[in-house]
Design an enzyme around this catalytic site. Structure first.
Site, PDB file in Angstrom:
ATOM      1  N   ARG A  46      52.643  -6.277  -0.410  1.00 30.21           N
ATOM      2  CA  ARG A  46      52.661  -7.101  -1.623  1.00 30.21           C
ATOM      3  C   ARG A  46      53.553  -8.333  -1.474  1.00 30.21           C
ATOM      4  NH1 ARG A  46      53.590  -3.063  -6.236  1.00 30.21           N
ATOM      5  NH2 ARG A  46      55.283  -2.756  -4.789  1.00 30.21           N
ATOM      6  N   LYS A 143      50.300  11.691   4.965  1.00 34.02           N
ATOM      7  CA  LYS A 143      50.541  12.679   3.926  1.00 34.02           C
ATOM      8  C   LYS A 143      51.416  12.051   2.849  1.00 34.02           C
ATOM      9  CE  LYS A 143      53.914  15.844   4.172  1.00 34.02           C
ATOM     10  NZ  LYS A 143      55.371  15.674   4.198  1.00 34.02           N
ATOM     11  N   HIS A 173      52.290  14.520  11.353  1.00 35.79           N
ATOM     12  CA  HIS A 173      53.036  14.094  12.545  1.00 35.79           C
ATOM     13  C   HIS A 173      53.468  15.281  13.415  1.00 35.79           C
ATOM     14  CE1 HIS A 173      56.714  14.911  10.230  1.00 35.79           C
ATOM     15  NE2 HIS A 173      57.391  14.829  11.347  1.00 35.79           N
ATOM     16  N   LYS A 177      53.782  16.053  17.990  1.00 30.60           N
ATOM     17  CA  LYS A 177      54.973  16.466  18.739  1.00 30.60           C
ATOM     18  C   LYS A 177      54.567  17.076  20.074  1.00 30.60           C
ATOM     19  CE  LYS A 177      57.915  17.330  14.729  1.00 30.60           C
ATOM     20  NZ  LYS A 177      59.108  16.515  14.873  1.00 30.60           N
ATOM     21  N   GLU A 211      65.965  22.551   8.625  1.00 31.78           N
ATOM     22  CA  GLU A 211      66.540  21.205   8.633  1.00 31.78           C
ATOM     23  C   GLU A 211      67.944  21.265   8.059  1.00 31.78           C
ATOM     24  OE1 GLU A 211      63.506  17.926   7.845  1.00 31.78           O
ATOM     25  OE2 GLU A 211      62.976  19.453   6.389  1.00 31.78           O
ATOM     26  N   ASP A 230      55.415  20.117   0.788  1.00 28.07           N
ATOM     27  CA  ASP A 230      55.946  19.134   1.733  1.00 28.07           C
ATOM     28  C   ASP A 230      55.845  19.621   3.184  1.00 28.07           C
ATOM     29  OD1 ASP A 230      57.445  16.656   2.266  1.00 28.07           O
ATOM     30  OD2 ASP A 230      59.112  17.971   2.803  1.00 28.07           O
ATOM     31  N   HIS A 235      52.479  20.924   7.863  1.00 28.11           N
ATOM     32  CA  HIS A 235      53.061  21.114   9.198  1.00 28.11           C
ATOM     33  C   HIS A 235      53.042  22.580   9.651  1.00 28.11           C
ATOM     34  CE1 HIS A 235      54.213  17.091   8.490  1.00 28.11           C
ATOM     35  NE2 HIS A 235      55.368  17.295   7.893  1.00 28.11           N
ATOM     36  N   LYS A 326      65.631  23.038   3.654  1.00 31.34           N
ATOM     37  CA  LYS A 326      66.583  21.927   3.811  1.00 31.34           C
ATOM     38  C   LYS A 326      67.996  22.487   3.743  1.00 31.34           C
ATOM     39  CE  LYS A 326      63.310  18.714   3.055  1.00 31.34           C
ATOM     40  NZ  LYS A 326      62.774  17.950   4.177  1.00 31.34           N
TER      41      LYS A 326
HETATM   42  C1  BG6 Z   1      58.094  15.292   6.598  1.00 32.25           C
HETATM   43  C2  BG6 Z   1      58.635  15.845   5.325  1.00 32.25           C
HETATM   44  O1  BG6 Z   1      56.695  15.340   6.608  1.00 32.25           O
HETATM   45  O2  BG6 Z   1      58.608  16.025   7.699  1.00 32.25           O
HETATM   46  C3  BG6 Z   1      60.142  15.835   5.346  1.00 32.25           C
HETATM   47  O3  BG6 Z   1      58.158  15.098   4.222  1.00 32.25           O
HETATM   48  C4  BG6 Z   1      60.684  16.518   6.575  1.00 32.25           C
HETATM   49  O4  BG6 Z   1      60.669  16.472   4.163  1.00 32.25           O
HETATM   50  C5  BG6 Z   1      60.014  15.974   7.819  1.00 32.25           C
HETATM   51  O5  BG6 Z   1      62.070  16.284   6.629  1.00 32.25           O
HETATM   52  C6  BG6 Z   1      60.415  16.778   9.036  1.00 32.25           C
HETATM   53  O6  BG6 Z   1      59.949  16.147  10.196  1.00 32.25           O
HETATM   54  P1  BG6 Z   1      60.705  16.289  11.573  1.00 32.25           P
HETATM   55  O7  BG6 Z   1      59.821  15.557  12.534  1.00 32.25           O
HETATM   56  O8  BG6 Z   1      62.049  15.666  11.405  1.00 32.25           O
HETATM   57  O9  BG6 Z   1      60.800  17.759  11.849  1.00 32.25           O
END
Ligand code: BG6
Length: 479
Positions: A46, A143, A173, A177, A211, A230, A235, A326
């Site tokens: 934008r 996502k 993603h 990996k 995490e 999430d 994942h 988390k």
């Molecule tokens: C994201 C989530 O898709 O993946 C995040 O939205 C998360 O909440 C992240 O922290 C974790 O990715 P990675 O590659 O750091 O394990």
């Protein structure tokens, strides 16, 4: 291997993901010599700015997000010279003619929607109707792909109105990996494991994505999402699929995705007593979830642990335990496959401390594999058994190449340019994953359950420990 010349348009090019991941990743590919001269990367957002200002923004992003050892002034200039910018109005007419003039039909065309899903329809329609994205163009979406089955279906329908499924690249993603892809190599390029890879020999599987970060800074997104939406729906589900799927007949996008889909469809509903939700408490100067989320009443979970079953010939009888959260003790992601006891022991119990074989696949940090095996304890003390690890770190095993583990985004973007959909989720997979997740979330909402509080820096709520203890098993330590 260099890819062919391309024009990549990044919608949302001034946003966080573009600056943190997409643009630095593309720079690293230039540095690696993978992006041919004459390719263009066109930022679209934008904000009114010109190409020169955009290049300066990207220079800043590279300096911030690329490690100093990878900053090569010549490669930076080469990369910046590929960049262009168009100020665009996603919901109106502004900028679209300009964009059309820049995108060359004789190059590979890819359009990356790094924007809120609410804009997918507007972008897709304009790209199609204005003849900017033709039948060979690739559309990349991020996502969250929906927040439940109904919204995911609606998004799929919106994209399908303008593009064929073979043009759509839904990013997860985790699939980019290194170790996640290695799972397929380990399973299907070796004879060793596959004969044992079933309920007859596997006692249980644990998948952990832990995490240390909290949700501070993105609380408003996260609070509407929670760990289930999430992390688990996407994942963790992908990891589960790669572990549990049947061998595809070929390493081919649809062959792989067909097998993953079958796993998701075979997942049994999860009973409420097989799932635990948690929410982190503050510690010291670290805020608790309720402060981070800015809603003091929030019932959103920052942790989930669950036990699930895959009802098919291969897996009936082997539970899969998944947990993610988390603010846990350490950042560690791994898959652990625990095998059953040998059918008969020739050694007396007194002669050692028998333990199960466990294959641990470490996703991060220190990607690698570890196979726990029984051997004889060295020394003259007679036949005493002891468990030792056969440990392999990819970085050590592969030397320089292993140390060069590329970021997931880099790999996935290059796959888009190559036109390879293997590591992208197909529309039906995403819908099936939501179909399994929805009743769990609906159950929580209907019961208005509060997640169980857990202390930051621990391994999660106590009930999660019980989830395994009551089956006579225990979680692996998070460290
Ligand atoms: C994201 C989530 O898709 O993946 C995040 O939205 C998360 O909440 C992240 O922290 C974790 O990715 P990675 O590659 O750091 O394990």
């Amino acid at each position: 291997i260099p890819v062919d010349r391309f024009d990549l348009v990044i919608f949302g090019a001034t946003g966080d993901l573009a600056n943190r991941k997409i643009l630095p990743g593309l720079y690293r590919r230039v540095l690696a010599g993978q992006i041919p001269e004459g390719s263009q990367i066109i930022g679209a957002a934008r904000s009114e700015m010109d190409a020169k200002e955009f290049r300066e923004q990207v220079r800043g992003a590279i300096n911030e997000h690329v490690s100093p050892s990878k900053i090569d002034p010549e490669a930076v200039e080469q990369f910046l010279a590929m960049l262009d910018y168009v100020a665009i109005d996603a919901k109106g007419d502004g900028g679209w003619d300009d964009l059309k003039a820049k995108v060359r039909p004789d190059a590979i065309n890819a359009f990356y929607f790094s924007v809120a899903p609410a804009l997918f329809g507007d972008l897709a329609e304009r790209l199609h109707m204005r003849g900017i994205a033709g039948p060979d163009a690739r559309i990349v979406v991020e996502k969250p792909f929906g927040r439940d089955l109904a919204s995911a279906r609606a998004l799929n329908a919106t994209l399908a109105a303008h593009f064929d499924e073979t043009q759509i690249y839904r990013i997860d993603h985790y699939l980019g990996k290194e170790t996640v892809q290695n799972l397929m190599a380990v399973r299907f390029a070796n004879i060793l494991f596959e004969p044992l890879w079933n309920a007859q020999f596997v006692d249980h599987v644990q998948i952990t994505v832990a995490e240390t970060v909290g949700v501070g800074g993105r609380g408003s997104y996260y609070d509407k999402s929670g760990a289930m939406r999430d992390m688990v729906q996407n994942h963790m589900m992908q990891l589960l699929c790669l572990i549990a799927m049947e061998p595809p007949y070929h390493f081919d996008p649809d062959a792989v995705r067909d097998e993953k889909l079958k796993v998701i469809r075979a997942l049994q509903p999860v009973a409420p007593n097989n799932i635990v939700r948690g929410q982190y408490l503050g510690r010291g100067k670290d805020a608790g979830y309720l402060e981070d989320s800015e809603d003091p009443e929030s019932k959103t979970e920052s942790y989930v642990a669950l036990k699930c079953h895959i009802a098919n010939w291969r897996w009936t009888g082997t539970p899969f335990y998944l947990r993610t959260g988390k603010r846990l003790r350490a950042r560690t992601s791994e898959i652990a496959i625990t095998f059953k006891e040998p059918p008969h022991s020739i050694f007396d119990e007194a002669e050692g401390d028998w333990r199960e074989n466990v294959l641990v696949i470490r996703l991060q940090p220190n990607e690698g594999m570890n196979l726990k095996m029984m051997i004889k304890e060295p020394g003259p003390g007679g036949m005493r058994l002891v468990q030792v690890p056969l440990d392999m770190s990819f970085a050590e095993a592969l030397g320089e190449e292993g140390a060069e583990i590329t970021d997931a985004y880099e790999r996935l973007i290059m796959d888009v340019i190559r036109g390879n959909q293997t590591l992208f989720m197909r529309g039906d997979e995403v819908e099936a994953a939501w179909a399994w997740t929805d009743p769990i979330i609906e159950g929580w909402e209907a019961r208005a359950d509060r997640p169980q509080p857990y202390d930051s820096g621990t391994s999660g709520p106590d009930d999660a420990l019980m989830l395994m203890h009551r089956d006579g098993r225990r979680w692996r330590e998070i460290r």
